[in-house]
Scaffold this motif. Structure first.
Motif, mmCIF file in Angstrom:
data_model
loop_
_atom_site.group_PDB
_atom_site.id
_atom_site.type_symbol
_atom_site.label_atom_id
_atom_site.label_comp_id
_atom_site.label_asym_id
_atom_site.label_seq_id
_atom_site.Cartn_x
_atom_site.Cartn_y
_atom_site.Cartn_z
ATOM 1 N N ASN A 48 44.988 95.803 52.152
ATOM 2 C CA ASN A 48 44.561 94.311 51.909
ATOM 3 C C ASN A 48 44.931 93.366 52.269
ATOM 4 O OD1 ASN A 48 42.566 96.530 51.763
ATOM 5 N ND2 ASN A 48 41.927 97.239 49.070
ATOM 6 N N TYR A 49 46.518 92.507 51.842
ATOM 7 C CA TYR A 49 47.286 91.843 52.029
ATOM 8 C C TYR A 49 46.902 91.014 52.925
ATOM 9 C CZ TYR A 49 50.674 88.077 50.434
ATOM 10 O OH TYR A 49 50.848 86.997 50.354
ATOM 11 N N PHE A 50 47.833 92.433 53.868
ATOM 12 C CA PHE A 50 47.904 91.944 54.997
ATOM 13 C C PHE A 50 46.602 91.642 56.143
ATOM 14 C CE2 PHE A 50 48.115 93.381 59.956
ATOM 15 C CZ PHE A 50 49.250 92.765 59.924
ATOM 16 N N ILE A 51 45.352 92.410 55.730
ATOM 17 C CA ILE A 51 44.197 91.912 56.304
ATOM 18 C C ILE A 51 43.667 90.794 56.032
ATOM 19 C CG2 ILE A 51 41.806 93.083 56.642
ATOM 20 C CD1 ILE A 51 43.919 94.274 58.540
ATOM 21 N N ASN A 52 43.773 90.291 54.251
ATOM 22 C CA ASN A 52 43.311 89.462 53.805
ATOM 23 C C ASN A 52 44.069 88.547 53.703
ATOM 24 O OD1 ASN A 52 40.620 90.505 53.607
ATOM 25 N ND2 ASN A 52 41.939 91.388 51.047
ATOM 26 N N VAL A 53 45.383 88.211 53.930
ATOM 27 C CA VAL A 53 46.522 86.839 53.605
ATOM 28 C C VAL A 53 47.298 86.594 55.008
ATOM 29 C CG1 VAL A 53 47.935 85.843 52.645
ATOM 30 C CG2 VAL A 53 46.021 87.529 51.351
ATOM 31 N N GLU A 54 47.506 87.544 55.416
ATOM 32 C CA GLU A 54 48.705 87.340 56.677
ATOM 33 C C GLU A 54 48.385 87.526 57.828
ATOM 34 O OE1 GLU A 54 52.002 87.591 55.946
ATOM 35 O OE2 GLU A 54 51.630 87.343 54.117
ATOM 36 N N ILE A 55 47.154 88.828 58.540
ATOM 37 C CA ILE A 55 46.250 88.171 59.347
ATOM 38 C C ILE A 55 46.019 86.538 60.150
ATOM 39 C CG2 ILE A 55 44.597 89.380 61.146
ATOM 40 C CD1 ILE A 55 45.472 91.171 60.453
ATOM 41 N N LYS A 56 45.107 86.305 58.289
ATOM 42 C CA LYS A 56 44.830 84.712 59.129
ATOM 43 C C LYS A 56 45.919 83.606 58.870
ATOM 44 C CE LYS A 56 41.143 85.317 55.757
ATOM 45 N NZ LYS A 56 40.820 85.562 54.179
ATOM 46 N N LYS A 57 47.083 83.879 58.154
ATOM 47 C CA LYS A 57 48.912 82.818 58.577
ATOM 48 C C LYS A 57 48.812 83.460 60.173
ATOM 49 C CE LYS A 57 50.263 83.463 54.097
ATOM 50 N NZ LYS A 57 52.213 83.148 52.719
ATOM 51 N N ILE A 58 48.961 84.565 60.309
ATOM 52 C CA ILE A 58 49.442 84.647 62.017
ATOM 53 C C ILE A 58 48.751 83.945 62.751
ATOM 54 C CG2 ILE A 58 49.339 86.098 64.142
ATOM 55 C CD1 ILE A 58 50.608 88.490 61.711
ATOM 56 N N VAL A 59 47.529 84.161 62.657
ATOM 57 C CA VAL A 59 46.690 83.321 63.764
ATOM 58 C C VAL A 59 46.624 81.815 63.586
ATOM 59 C CG1 VAL A 59 43.871 83.077 64.103
ATOM 60 C CG2 VAL A 59 44.926 85.242 63.509
ATOM 61 N N GLU A 60 47.057 81.232 62.165
ATOM 62 C CA GLU A 60 46.870 79.548 62.212
ATOM 63 C C GLU A 60 48.004 79.126 62.412
ATOM 64 O OE1 GLU A 60 46.231 79.139 57.813
ATOM 65 O OE2 GLU A 60 44.315 79.649 57.695
ATOM 66 N N ALA A 61 49.192 80.545 62.850
ATOM 67 C CA ALA A 61 50.412 79.524 63.218
ATOM 68 C C ALA A 61 50.470 79.449 64.954
ATOM 69 C CB ALA A 61 51.690 80.396 62.957
ATOM 70 N N ASN A 62 49.294 80.569 65.029
ATOM 71 C CA ASN A 62 49.265 80.915 66.706
ATOM 72 C C ASN A 62 48.493 80.377 66.648
ATOM 73 O OD1 ASN A 62 52.174 82.149 67.436
ATOM 74 N ND2 ASN A 62 51.031 82.967 65.406
ATOM 75 N N ASN A 63 47.940 79.122 67.789
ATOM 76 C CA ASN A 63 46.791 78.632 68.397
ATOM 77 C C ASN A 63 46.475 80.250 69.241
ATOM 78 O OD1 ASN A 63 44.311 77.077 68.778
ATOM 79 N ND2 ASN A 63 45.438 76.179 71.322
ATOM 80 N N LYS A 64 46.564 81.349 69.582
ATOM 81 C CA LYS A 64 45.961 82.208 70.563
ATOM 82 C C LYS A 64 46.401 83.241 70.165
ATOM 83 C CE LYS A 64 42.999 82.637 75.159
ATOM 84 N NZ LYS A 64 42.629 82.383 76.086
ATOM 85 N N VAL A 65 46.045 84.909 69.706
ATOM 86 C CA VAL A 65 46.914 85.684 70.055
ATOM 87 C C VAL A 65 45.745 86.839 70.946
ATOM 88 C CG1 VAL A 65 47.877 87.778 68.980
ATOM 89 C CG2 VAL A 65 47.265 85.121 67.541
ATOM 90 N N THR A 66 47.145 86.971 71.943
ATOM 91 C CA THR A 66 46.369 88.041 73.047
ATOM 92 C C THR A 66 46.880 89.398 73.296
ATOM 93 O OG1 THR A 66 48.224 87.088 74.781
ATOM 94 C CG2 THR A 66 46.119 85.657 74.635
ATOM 95 N N CYS A 67 46.150 89.872 74.007
ATOM 96 C CA CYS A 67 47.142 91.137 73.649
ATOM 97 C C CYS A 67 47.162 91.413 75.080
ATOM 98 C CB CYS A 67 44.983 92.543 74.062
ATOM 99 S SG CYS A 67 45.497 94.587 74.381
ATOM 100 N N ASP A 68 48.773 92.143 74.938
ATOM 101 C CA ASP A 68 49.333 92.944 76.155
ATOM 102 C C ASP A 68 48.785 93.051 77.326
ATOM 103 O OD1 ASP A 68 51.196 90.914 75.047
ATOM 104 O OD2 ASP A 68 52.734 92.643 73.514
ATOM 105 N N ALA A 69 47.500 94.438 76.859
ATOM 106 C CA ALA A 69 46.812 95.252 78.128
ATOM 107 C C ALA A 69 45.964 94.417 78.217
ATOM 108 C CB ALA A 69 46.339 96.634 76.935
ATOM 109 N N ASP A 70 45.530 93.921 78.011
ATOM 110 C CA ASP A 70 44.429 92.816 78.652
ATOM 111 C C ASP A 70 44.091 91.310 78.101
ATOM 112 O OD1 ASP A 70 42.254 92.038 79.307
ATOM 113 O OD2 ASP A 70 40.641 94.052 79.413
ATOM 114 N N PRO A 71 44.529 90.555 78.839
ATOM 115 C CA PRO A 71 44.591 89.291 78.123
ATOM 116 C C PRO A 71 43.157 89.148 77.744
ATOM 117 C CG PRO A 71 45.818 89.435 80.075
ATOM 118 C CD PRO A 71 45.115 90.675 79.952
ATOM 119 N N LEU A 72 41.896 89.336 78.544
ATOM 120 C CA LEU A 72 40.718 89.073 77.980
ATOM 121 C C LEU A 72 40.108 89.135 76.465
ATOM 122 C CD1 LEU A 72 38.217 90.033 80.781
ATOM 123 C CD2 LEU A 72 39.134 88.104 80.958
#
Length: 76
Positions: A48-72
């Protein structure tokens, strides 16, 4: 079997910040941790901490996070 930790001190705040120096003493905390928190609850809380806190930090630190399998597929 390892010596059990006396849990009486856990209700007394003066013990909260005292360091535990020896590794043998640290291992005595495991049964107390499991008794108070439980193994499954610790994993759920960590997820829950990862979902509620860490993912938000990852997204904020990186303007855009793309999927390696499908860039769409991306998170922005």
């Amino acid at each position: 079997m390892p010596e059990q930790l006396n849990l009486d001190c856990f209700g007394d705040p003066q013990y909260y910040h005292q360091p535990i120096k020896e590794i043998q003493e640290k291992w005595k905390l495991v049964p107390a941790f499991l008794k108070i928190k439980g193994l499954v609850k610790q994993h759920i809380d960590s997820f829950n901490y990862f979902i509620n806190v860490e993912i938000k930090k990852i997204v904020e630190a990186n303007n855009k996070v793309t999927c390696d399998a499908d860039p769409l597929f991306y998170i922005k």
